[in-house]
Motif scaffolding. Structure first.
Motif, PDB file in Angstrom:
ATOM      1  N   THR A   1       0.684  -1.412  -0.035  1.00 15.38           N
ATOM      2  CA  THR A   1      -0.064   0.019  -0.107  1.00 15.38           C
ATOM      3  C   THR A   1       0.906   0.992  -0.048  1.00 15.38           C
ATOM      4  OG1 THR A   1      -1.731  -1.401   1.168  1.00 15.38           O
ATOM      5  CG2 THR A   1      -1.756   1.432   1.219  1.00 15.38           C
TER       6      THR A   1
ATOM      7  N   LEU B   1       1.346   4.329  -2.989  1.00 21.36           N
ATOM      8  CA  LEU B   1       0.937   5.602  -2.830  1.00 21.36           C
ATOM      9  C   LEU B   1       2.334   6.266  -2.729  1.00 21.36           C
ATOM     10  CD1 LEU B   1      -1.462   5.000  -0.153  1.00 21.36           C
ATOM     11  CD2 LEU B   1      -2.143   5.678  -2.516  1.00 21.36           C
TER      12      LEU B   1
ATOM     13  N   ILE C   1       4.614   6.633  -0.492  1.00 17.96           N
ATOM     14  CA  ILE C   1       4.769   6.861   0.776  1.00 17.96           C
ATOM     15  C   ILE C   1       6.049   5.975   1.235  1.00 17.96           C
ATOM     16  CG2 ILE C   1       3.857   7.037   3.244  1.00 17.96           C
ATOM     17  CD1 ILE C   1       1.233   7.592   1.832  1.00 17.96           C
TER      18      ILE C   1
ATOM     19  N   LEU D   1       0.548   7.955   6.851  1.00 19.65           N
ATOM     20  CA  LEU D   1      -1.037   7.306   6.247  1.00 19.65           C
ATOM     21  C   LEU D   1      -1.549   6.991   7.529  1.00 19.65           C
ATOM     22  CD1 LEU D   1      -2.608   6.829   3.686  1.00 19.65           C
ATOM     23  CD2 LEU D   1      -1.448   4.482   3.660  1.00 19.65           C
TER      24      LEU D   1
ATOM     25  N   ILE E   1      -6.804   4.643   4.545  1.00 19.37           N
ATOM     26  CA  ILE E   1      -7.308   4.612   3.117  1.00 19.37           C
ATOM     27  C   ILE E   1      -8.496   3.886   2.923  1.00 19.37           C
ATOM     28  CG2 ILE E   1      -5.799   2.615   2.838  1.00 19.37           C
ATOM     29  CD1 ILE E   1      -4.905   3.790   0.321  1.00 19.37           C
TER      30      ILE E   1
ATOM     31  N   HIS F   1     -10.197   1.484   0.026  1.00 21.81           N
ATOM     32  CA  HIS F   1     -10.008   0.477  -0.865  1.00 21.81           C
ATOM     33  C   HIS F   1     -11.169   0.158  -1.713  1.00 21.81           C
ATOM     34  CE1 HIS F   1      -5.692  -0.088  -0.506  1.00 21.81           C
ATOM     35  NE2 HIS F   1      -5.837  -0.236   0.977  1.00 21.81           N
TER      36      HIS F   1
ATOM     37  N   HIS G   1     -14.141   9.139   0.200  1.00 18.73           N
ATOM     38  CA  HIS G   1     -13.766   8.763  -0.965  1.00 18.73           C
ATOM     39  C   HIS G   1     -14.651   7.494  -1.353  1.00 18.73           C
ATOM     40  CE1 HIS G   1      -9.816  10.775  -1.171  1.00 18.73           C
ATOM     41  NE2 HIS G   1      -9.653  10.448   0.155  1.00 18.73           N
TER      42      HIS G   1
END
Length: 136
Positions: A51, A55, A57, A63, A66, A68, A119
């Protein structure tokens, strides 16, 4: 005079973060709440390497959460066999931000959850702020 006993505080565990997140999800107003029943909530200490790499990162502390999945407006009847939509919260980055910002932990978890729910719906940042206010 004896010295006061040292204060010993234990960092909230994943179950405590999850309880705060579920409290936020329960306050999401209609019509949004109707589309959250199938979303899986996962609390982990930090994001996995895959992940983070996806991204771009390098530091997992950056983070806090997130989403998904496919936003509600992009779903299709042909999506069968797809993984369920998931909101991942990352406990250690959330705790780090809590310490750094001095924001109440439940308020911080609320903010991260609403952002990830946003999101799920494909909302803009302004719409996410309005949803956060409505779910407050």
């Amino acid at each position: 005079m004896a010295e006061p006993a040292p204060i010993c505080q234990v960092a909230p565990d994943a179950a405590a973060i999850e309880a705060m997140a579920r409290n936020t999800l329960a306050r999401i107003p209609s019509p949004f709440d109707e589309h959250l029943a199938g979303v899986v909530l996962i609390v982990e200490d930090v994001a996995d390497d895959e992940t983070l790499a996806a991204l771009g990162i390098e530091d997992p502390i950056e983070l806090t959460g997130i989403y998904h999945g496919r936003p509600v407006g992009e779903k299709s009847a042909f999506d069968s066999g797809a993984m369920p939509d998931r909101i991942h919260l990352y406990r250690l980055p959330i705790l780090w931000e809590w310490i750094e910002t001095d924001v109440r932990l439940d308020d911080l978890v609320h903010h991260v959850v609403v952002h990830e729910v946003g999101h799920h719906f494909g909302l803009s940042d302004d719409d996410m702020h309005a949803l956060e206010d409505a779910a407050g």
